[in-house]
Design an enzyme around this catalytic site. Structure first.
Site, PDB file in Angstrom:
ATOM      1  N   GLN A 113       0.824  -1.124   0.078  1.00  0.00           N
ATOM      2  CA  GLN A 113       0.141   0.108  -0.016  1.00  0.00           C
ATOM      3  C   GLN A 113       0.795   1.307  -0.084  1.00  0.00           C
ATOM      4  O   GLN A 113       0.641   2.187  -0.682  1.00  0.00           O
ATOM      5  CB  GLN A 113      -0.903   0.006   1.247  1.00  0.00           C
ATOM      6  CG  GLN A 113      -2.168   0.970   1.022  1.00  0.00           C
ATOM      7  CD  GLN A 113      -3.367   0.368   0.267  1.00  0.00           C
ATOM      8  OE1 GLN A 113      -3.581  -0.687   0.576  1.00  0.00           O
ATOM      9  NE2 GLN A 113      -3.839   1.143  -0.596  1.00  0.00           N
ATOM     10  N   LYS A 116       1.819   1.802  -3.540  1.00  0.00           N
ATOM     11  CA  LYS A 116       0.582   2.149  -4.371  1.00  0.00           C
ATOM     12  C   LYS A 116       0.083   3.466  -4.129  1.00  0.00           C
ATOM     13  O   LYS A 116      -0.066   4.277  -5.107  1.00  0.00           O
ATOM     14  CB  LYS A 116      -0.489   1.319  -3.926  1.00  0.00           C
ATOM     15  CG  LYS A 116      -1.794   1.241  -4.630  1.00  0.00           C
ATOM     16  CD  LYS A 116      -3.015   0.380  -4.225  1.00  0.00           C
ATOM     17  CE  LYS A 116      -2.545  -1.145  -3.707  1.00  0.00           C
ATOM     18  NZ  LYS A 116      -3.816  -1.790  -3.351  1.00  0.00           N
ATOM     19  N   LYS A 128      -2.527  -0.995   6.683  1.00  0.00           N
ATOM     20  CA  LYS A 128      -3.737  -1.849   6.533  1.00  0.00           C
ATOM     21  C   LYS A 128      -4.203  -2.640   7.808  1.00  0.00           C
ATOM     22  O   LYS A 128      -3.384  -2.599   8.639  1.00  0.00           O
ATOM     23  CB  LYS A 128      -3.141  -3.243   5.451  1.00  0.00           C
ATOM     24  CG  LYS A 128      -4.170  -3.991   4.969  1.00  0.00           C
ATOM     25  CD  LYS A 128      -4.646  -3.418   3.430  1.00  0.00           C
ATOM     26  CE  LYS A 128      -5.790  -3.986   2.850  1.00  0.00           C
ATOM     27  NZ  LYS A 128      -5.830  -3.416   1.437  1.00  0.00           N
ATOM     28  N   ASP A 168     -11.938  -3.674   2.307  1.00  0.00           N
ATOM     29  CA  ASP A 168     -11.228  -4.391   1.372  1.00  0.00           C
ATOM     30  C   ASP A 168     -12.153  -5.920   1.614  1.00  0.00           C
ATOM     31  O   ASP A 168     -13.121  -5.445   1.544  1.00  0.00           O
ATOM     32  CB  ASP A 168      -9.759  -4.798   1.987  1.00  0.00           C
ATOM     33  CG  ASP A 168      -8.913  -5.308   1.303  1.00  0.00           C
ATOM     34  OD1 ASP A 168      -8.048  -4.875   0.300  1.00  0.00           O
ATOM     35  OD2 ASP A 168      -8.540  -6.730   1.470  1.00  0.00           O
ATOM     36  N   THR A 212     -11.989   0.946  -7.956  1.00  0.00           N
ATOM     37  CA  THR A 212     -11.246  -0.162  -8.306  1.00  0.00           C
ATOM     38  C   THR A 212     -11.110  -0.895  -9.555  1.00  0.00           C
ATOM     39  O   THR A 212     -10.311  -0.828 -10.517  1.00  0.00           O
ATOM     40  CB  THR A 212     -10.954  -1.196  -6.955  1.00  0.00           C
ATOM     41  OG1 THR A 212     -10.875  -0.469  -5.792  1.00  0.00           O
ATOM     42  CG2 THR A 212      -9.645  -1.975  -6.953  1.00  0.00           C
TER      43      THR A 212
END
Ligand code: NDP
Ligand code: 2IT
Length: 449
Positions: A113, A116, A128, A168, A212
């Site tokens: 992450q 990203k 996360k 998620d 996404t």
């Protein structure tokens, strides 16, 4: 095998410290292999200890989550938040509720992450979190009580300038609603920017639900155009999973002229050679949280097969794995290559094992890694945070336009970086290096903390 002695010693420390964290090792090794291309050109990273600092989370929080089920029995789950890096912005990343959740998985996800989020161009650090709680088969009231207990503890560790969780696997609009309600209750403040993926009536952004999957297709489209002078038009597409990412990837791939012929869940996959009828999938998955098997009962000419890995035997031009990590191994990858695919783009996080990526790249298939390909979700979370700060909401078209712009820029950034560092066309190296350079330079500038 890493060429640099420095990177070898960093990797040895990672594996010695946490010998059981295999997913985390896998994610770190891939990044270190990419950094091997640049480490000699940047001696200051070794001199200032940047890489060994980068692979260690700033903070890992673990807590118990007690809640009462519908039978009145106490259940205890484990909750986590891995606050990996705040070098370029507040910690940012999703929450996963799934029985397989453990620290190895959350550390790999938090680590990826960081890079990203850096690639999105927005000021967000990496994190996360989640729990081994399984929302499947639970009543809405059970999910609510779990989320309330989870947030009661998590609320001490997050905030719009501190850490901003989102969804998620297993965490969608329902869960984010309960989590936000509890945050508001225990903190006594309306801080919309503390979570993203919120409902539209309380500070959510248009397009975040679709982002996404849409972003994955925008990036894939740009990759096809730039590297093959081609597009989705007339292509057969196979997409694994049937959750948030898979559904909206199906929608956009179809809008761009592709024909999506298969979807899956953890039990099996459906094949509809005529093209998936998305309104039926939405009715099953979003309407009543059903299983994908139901599609074959409702659509004549389609089939259902047990076992989710078999989906990759279906020939396709474009493969978009959108379920979970390590779904595609070297053997499956060879089947995809043999069947004549031209491109693979990762909608899920790390769905392809290293041997699979190797098989795609040596087989001449375009490959877009997750930290680039699925960055549209968190990018739109960033746009939600911007709107919350402005106390304003953009239109669907405005957010979609910005998302598309971010994905197109992101693609050219990683494509150009791969070329600059001597690996033209290798988007894995491009993404890892471009993402890392920004964070590493922020760390160098701010000094050791
Ligand atoms: P959902 O919970 O909406 O859907 C998950 C899908 O993947 C379901 O079809 C599920 O099947 C399948 N799946 C989950 N775990 C497994 C497993 N162990 N084996 C086989 N299939 C499995 O999650 P999302 O669609 O949001 O997430 C999918 C992937 O995309 C994840 O890797 C996530 O990290 C990644 N991602 C998500 C983003 C987002 O914004 N939501 C952003 C970027 C990446 P079943 O119902 O049978 O469990
Ligand atoms: O993996 C991911 O990028 C996400 N689950 C989305 C994270 C976010 O903060 O929107």
């Amino acid at each position: 095998m890493l060429k640099s002695d420095y990177l070898q010693s960093v990797y040895a420390q990672v594996t010695t410290r946490d010998p059981d964290q295999r997913e985390f090792h896998q994610a770190v090794l891939e990044v270190l292999e990419s950094l091997d291309q640049i480490i000699e050109r940047r001696p200051e990273y070794q001199q200032k200890g940047i890489v060994e600092t980068f692979v260690e989370p700033e903070r890992v929080i673990s807590f118990r989550v007690p809640w009462v089920d519908d039978q009145g029995k106490v259940q205890v789950n484990r909750g986590y938040r891995v606050q990996f890096s705040s070098a370029i912005g507040p910690y940012k990343g999703g929450l996963r509720f799934h029985p397989t959740v453990n620290l190895s998985i959350l550390k790999f996800l938090g680590f990826e992450q960081i890079l990203k989020n850096s690639l999105t161009g927005l000021p967000m650090g990496g994190a996360k979190g989640g729990s081994d709680f399984n929302p499947k088969g639970k009543s809405d009231n059970e999910v609510m009580r779990f989320c309330q207990s989870f947030m009661t503890e998590l609320s001490r560790h997050i905030g719009q300038f501190v850490d901003v969780p989102a969804g998620d696997i297993g965490v969608g609009a329902r869960e984010i609603g309960f989590l936000f309600g509890q945050y508001r209750h225990v903190r006594g403040t309306y801080a919309a920017g503390v979570l993203t993926g919120k409902g539209l009536s309380f500070g959510g952004s248009l397009v975040r639900t679709e982002a996404t999957g849409y972003g994955l297709c925008y990036l894939t489209q740009e990759m096809l155009k730039t590297m093959r002078n081609d597009s989705f038009e007339g292509k057969t597409v196979v997409i694994s999973g049937s959750g948030n990412v898979a559904i909206f990837a199906t929608e956009k791939a179809t809008q761009l002229g592709g024909k999506v012929v298969a979807l899956s869940d953890s039990n099996g996959f459906i094949h509809d050679p005529e093209g998936i009828k998305l309104e039926i999938v939405k009715d099953i998955k979003l309407g009543h949280r059903g299983r994908i098997k139901e599609y074959a009962d409702r659509v004549p000419g389609s089939t259902y097969t047990e076992g989710f890995r078999g989906i990759w035997n279906i020939p396709c031009d474009i493969a978009l794995p959108c379920a979970t990590q390590n779904e595609i191994d070297g053997e499956i990858a060879k089947v995809i290559v043999r069947n004549g695919a031209m491109a693979v783009a990762e909608g899920a996080n790390m769905p392809c094992r290293p041997e699979a990526i190797q098989a795609f790249q040596s087989g001449g298939i375009l490959f877009a890694p997750a930290k680039a390909a699925n960055a549209g979700g968190v990018a739109t979370s960033g746009l939600e945070m911007s709107q919350n700060s402005m106390r304003y909401a953009w239109s669907f078209e405005e957010v979609d336009r910005r998302l598309r712009g971010i994905m197109v820029n992101l693609f050219h950034n990683i494509y150009d970086t791969a070329e600059e560092f001597g690996k033209p066309g290798d988007l894995v190296v491009g993404a890892n290096v471009a993402g890392f350079l920004k964070v590493a330079d922020a760390m160098l500038t701010q000094g050791l903390i």
